[in-house]
Motif scaffolding. Structure first.
Motif, PDB file in Angstrom:
ATOM      1  N   PRO A  12      -1.634  13.006 -17.159  1.00 36.52           N
ATOM      2  CA  PRO A  12      -0.557  13.642 -17.299  1.00 36.52           C
ATOM      3  C   PRO A  12      -0.092  14.903 -16.951  1.00 36.52           C
ATOM      4  CG  PRO A  12      -1.591  13.350 -19.089  1.00 36.52           C
ATOM      5  CD  PRO A  12      -2.310  13.070 -18.281  1.00 36.52           C
ATOM      6  N   LEU A  13      -0.979  15.683 -17.441  1.00 34.30           N
ATOM      7  CA  LEU A  13      -0.635  17.102 -16.047  1.00 34.30           C
ATOM      8  C   LEU A  13      -0.548  17.190 -14.958  1.00 34.30           C
ATOM      9  CD1 LEU A  13      -2.827  19.213 -18.869  1.00 34.30           C
ATOM     10  CD2 LEU A  13      -0.395  19.233 -19.320  1.00 34.30           C
ATOM     11  N   ASN A  14      -0.490  16.744 -14.435  1.00 34.11           N
ATOM     12  CA  ASN A  14      -0.514  16.610 -12.889  1.00 34.11           C
ATOM     13  C   ASN A  14       0.825  16.745 -12.315  1.00 34.11           C
ATOM     14  OD1 ASN A  14      -1.162  14.917  -9.874  1.00 34.11           O
ATOM     15  ND2 ASN A  14      -2.809  15.852 -10.133  1.00 34.11           N
ATOM     16  N   LEU A  15       0.978  17.137 -11.461  1.00 39.47           N
ATOM     17  CA  LEU A  15       2.187  17.548 -10.845  1.00 39.47           C
ATOM     18  C   LEU A  15       2.204  17.991  -9.264  1.00 39.47           C
ATOM     19  CD1 LEU A  15       5.073  16.934 -11.304  1.00 39.47           C
ATOM     20  CD2 LEU A  15       6.007  19.444 -11.694  1.00 39.47           C
ATOM     21  N   THR A  16       2.807  17.501  -8.198  1.00 35.87           N
ATOM     22  CA  THR A  16       2.340  17.976  -6.999  1.00 35.87           C
ATOM     23  C   THR A  16       4.179  18.576  -6.658  1.00 35.87           C
ATOM     24  OG1 THR A  16       3.559  16.124  -6.114  1.00 35.87           O
ATOM     25  CG2 THR A  16       0.953  16.260  -6.695  1.00 35.87           C
ATOM     26  N   PRO A  17       4.079  19.299  -5.322  1.00 33.13           N
ATOM     27  CA  PRO A  17       4.792  19.954  -5.193  1.00 33.13           C
ATOM     28  C   PRO A  17       6.413  18.802  -4.590  1.00 33.13           C
ATOM     29  CG  PRO A  17       2.992  21.118  -4.212  1.00 33.13           C
ATOM     30  CD  PRO A  17       2.505  20.288  -4.891  1.00 33.13           C
ATOM     31  N   VAL A  53       0.238  -1.403  -0.159  1.00 38.69           N
ATOM     32  CA  VAL A  53       0.056   0.064   0.248  1.00 38.69           C
ATOM     33  C   VAL A  53       0.647   1.500  -0.383  1.00 38.69           C
ATOM     34  CG1 VAL A  53      -1.934   1.477   1.167  1.00 38.69           C
ATOM     35  CG2 VAL A  53      -1.554  -1.453   0.933  1.00 38.69           C
ATOM     36  N   GLY A  54       0.842   1.939  -0.728  1.00 35.66           N
ATOM     37  CA  GLY A  54       1.392   3.220  -0.374  1.00 35.66           C
ATOM     38  C   GLY A  54       0.702   4.196  -1.644  1.00 35.66           C
ATOM     39  N   THR A  55       0.253   5.589  -1.621  1.00 38.44           N
ATOM     40  CA  THR A  55       0.156   6.839  -2.518  1.00 38.44           C
ATOM     41  C   THR A  55       1.081   7.987  -3.050  1.00 38.44           C
ATOM     42  OG1 THR A  55      -1.795   8.545  -3.194  1.00 38.44           O
ATOM     43  CG2 THR A  55      -0.534   8.045  -0.687  1.00 38.44           C
ATOM     44  N   LEU A  56       1.089   8.004  -4.045  1.00 38.20           N
ATOM     45  CA  LEU A  56       2.146   8.992  -4.926  1.00 38.20           C
ATOM     46  C   LEU A  56       1.502  10.476  -4.307  1.00 38.20           C
ATOM     47  CD1 LEU A  56       3.572   7.496  -8.356  1.00 38.20           C
ATOM     48  CD2 LEU A  56       5.013   8.377  -6.051  1.00 38.20           C
ATOM     49  N   ALA A  57       0.660  11.497  -3.623  1.00 40.56           N
ATOM     50  CA  ALA A  57      -0.082  12.231  -3.978  1.00 40.56           C
ATOM     51  C   ALA A  57      -1.103  12.167  -3.035  1.00 40.56           C
ATOM     52  CB  ALA A  57      -0.742  12.587  -5.320  1.00 40.56           C
ATOM     53  N   GLU A  58      -1.715  13.097  -1.970  1.00 37.29           N
ATOM     54  CA  GLU A  58      -2.446  12.637  -0.637  1.00 37.29           C
ATOM     55  C   GLU A  58      -3.628  13.493  -0.545  1.00 37.29           C
ATOM     56  OE1 GLU A  58       0.527  13.733   3.107  1.00 37.29           O
ATOM     57  OE2 GLU A  58      -0.236  15.226   2.208  1.00 37.29           O
ATOM     58  N   LEU A  72       6.648  26.049  -7.879  1.00 42.09           N
ATOM     59  CA  LEU A  72       6.230  27.035  -8.117  1.00 42.09           C
ATOM     60  C   LEU A  72       4.845  26.695  -9.186  1.00 42.09           C
ATOM     61  CD1 LEU A  72       4.823  30.098  -7.564  1.00 42.09           C
ATOM     62  CD2 LEU A  72       6.138  30.325  -9.455  1.00 42.09           C
ATOM     63  N   LYS A  73       5.061  26.272 -10.047  1.00 43.33           N
ATOM     64  CA  LYS A  73       4.173  25.335 -10.825  1.00 43.33           C
ATOM     65  C   LYS A  73       2.899  24.427 -10.551  1.00 43.33           C
ATOM     66  CE  LYS A  73       6.194  26.473 -15.507  1.00 43.33           C
ATOM     67  NZ  LYS A  73       4.745  27.152 -16.471  1.00 43.33           N
ATOM     68  N   ALA A  74       3.903  23.475 -10.062  1.00 46.60           N
ATOM     69  CA  ALA A  74       3.339  22.665  -9.287  1.00 46.60           C
ATOM     70  C   ALA A  74       1.710  22.710  -8.045  1.00 46.60           C
ATOM     71  CB  ALA A  74       4.167  21.471  -8.132  1.00 46.60           C
ATOM     72  N   LEU A  75       2.175  24.040  -7.702  1.00 47.36           N
ATOM     73  CA  LEU A  75       1.048  24.548  -7.001  1.00 47.36           C
ATOM     74  C   LEU A  75       0.095  24.937  -7.405  1.00 47.36           C
ATOM     75  CD1 LEU A  75       2.844  27.271  -5.013  1.00 47.36           C
ATOM     76  CD2 LEU A  75       2.324  25.442  -3.935  1.00 47.36           C
ATOM     77  N   PHE A  76      -0.411  24.728  -9.172  1.00 51.87           N
ATOM     78  CA  PHE A  76      -1.391  24.683  -9.385  1.00 51.87           C
ATOM     79  C   PHE A  76      -1.443  23.431 -10.407  1.00 51.87           C
ATOM     80  CE2 PHE A  76       0.652  29.325  -9.693  1.00 51.87           C
ATOM     81  CZ  PHE A  76      -0.966  29.694  -8.514  1.00 51.87           C
ATOM     82  N   GLN A  98      -0.825  21.018  -8.964  1.00 49.80           N
ATOM     83  CA  GLN A  98      -1.565  19.219  -8.363  1.00 49.80           C
ATOM     84  C   GLN A  98      -3.052  19.228  -8.273  1.00 49.80           C
ATOM     85  OE1 GLN A  98      -0.872  20.019  -4.232  1.00 49.80           O
ATOM     86  NE2 GLN A  98      -0.885  22.346  -4.048  1.00 49.80           N
ATOM     87  N   PHE A  99      -3.948  20.244  -9.490  1.00 47.59           N
ATOM     88  CA  PHE A  99      -4.872  19.586  -9.768  1.00 47.59           C
ATOM     89  C   PHE A  99      -5.513  19.327 -10.899  1.00 47.59           C
ATOM     90  CE2 PHE A  99      -4.862  23.455  -6.367  1.00 47.59           C
ATOM     91  CZ  PHE A  99      -4.578  22.338  -5.534  1.00 47.59           C
ATOM     92  N   ALA A 100      -4.367  18.922 -11.710  1.00 48.52           N
ATOM     93  CA  ALA A 100      -4.651  19.487 -13.154  1.00 48.52           C
ATOM     94  C   ALA A 100      -4.670  17.927 -13.690  1.00 48.52           C
ATOM     95  CB  ALA A 100      -2.824  19.607 -14.098  1.00 48.52           C
TER      96      ALA A 100
END
Length: 326
Positions: A266-271, A86-91, A255-259, A261-263
């Protein structure tokens, strides 16, 4: 059926997180070796894709939630070995790094220890309590909690995983279809050692069979150490697409990931994913010297360049029918 496989049918292994990318491959590897497998998942009705991986009645998805210890204890009754994937890459909501990868791992380890079951815990290369990434800090805390509750547990730390349906090579190949450029976070100089998911799954199965050293931590990487830039170049070569590779400093990427992270997709990226890329993700010299690697388990790891073309061809402009350029 061999006599060895027939004997294994008497052995029950419970796999937590068996419906995910690595989980499906672990369930398949264990099924091939003849074990009975109980797959502990939050939504059993969504785990029907696991049934064809074994014989009728061999694989049984059961509901369990790491936040409810009673369900964890119930699902592993009668098990000789417990595997935690069990694991997750994004909360997301209650699924925080701490809840899933630290407290969840501890709950499983305590329950396994209480019934005398052996435990295999899959963590990640990069697990470090001092990491800039909350993901890696929670992985380190999870390892510590597991070994405190079950000192004989085997810890397996894979590097980035690749294979059909991965969220790594497929993600960037998908991005290359819609974007004229691919970002190289931190200049693309971060070094990783991508491991083929089937190789790691076989290592997990070996650990479940007791072929690993009790209480030891194994680091599982592929045959090649590659920079993120080199990986992008491999993906573009396989998919036969020409795209610009644009360096993105860590500060700007955060800075880009702040926005982003909600995409979606494949555009999704978290800080935190940006923070993960600040540290190399390769097998340590200590693990290699001690034989705590895929090779040490007798597994010859497959290279990304040998495996990825088998599934990334679908991202070519004309798929498998794309003509080779002269």
């Amino acid at each position: 059926m061999t006599s060895h496989a027939a004997a294994n049918l008497e052995t029950l292994i419970t796999v937590f997180g068996g419906s995910g990318f690595l989980g499906r491959n672990v369930v398949r590897a264990l099924a091939k070796r003849g074990y009975r497998i109980r797959v502990a998942v939050r939504r059993p009705e969504l785990a029907g894709h696991l049934q064809p991986l074994g014989r009728v009645g061999q694989i049984h998805p059961v509901q369990a939630n790491l936040r409810y210890p009673a369900s964890v204890e119930a699902v592993m009754r009668g098990s000789e070995t417990v595997v935690n994937l069990v694991g997750t890459l994004a909360e997301s909501g209650a699924q925080t790094f701490d809840a899933v990868q630290t407290k969840g791992a501890e709950t499983i380890a305590r329950a396994a220890s209480a019934i005398g079951a052996e435990m295999v815990h899959v963590s990640a290369i990069g697990a470090d309590e001092n990491s800039p990434s909350a993901y890696f800090r929670s992985k380190a805390a999870g390892e510590k909690a597991v070994l405190a509750a079950a000192p004989s547990a085997t810890i397996l730390r894979p590097s980035l995983l690749f294979g059909p349906e991965d969220q790594f090579t497929n993600r960037f190949a998908s991005l290359a279809r819609i974007s004229p450029f691919l970002p190289l976070i931190g200049g693309g100089e971060t070094r990783v050692q991508p491991a083929y998911v089937a190789d790691v799954a076989n290592a997990v199965a070996d650990a479940a069979e007791g072929k690993t050293k009790p209480g030891a931590t194994y680091e599982l990487g592929g045959p090649d150490v590659l920079t993120m830039r080199e990986i992008m170049e491999i993906i573009l070569k396989i998919t036969e697409r020409k795209r610009m590779l644009v360096s993105l400093p860590f500060g700007l990427a955060r800075l880009k990931a702040l926005f982003l992270q909600f995409a979606p997709g494949p555009l999704n990226l978290t800080p935190d994913q940006v923070a993960m890329l600040q540290v190399d993700n390769v097998v340590s010299d200590g693990a290699k010297a001690a034989g705590l690697t895929l090779q040490g388990l007798g597994i010859t790891p497959e290279a990304m360049e040998a495996i990825a073309p088998q599934y990334l061809w679908r991202f070519r402009a004309a798929g498998q029918f794309q003509r080779k350029s002269a």
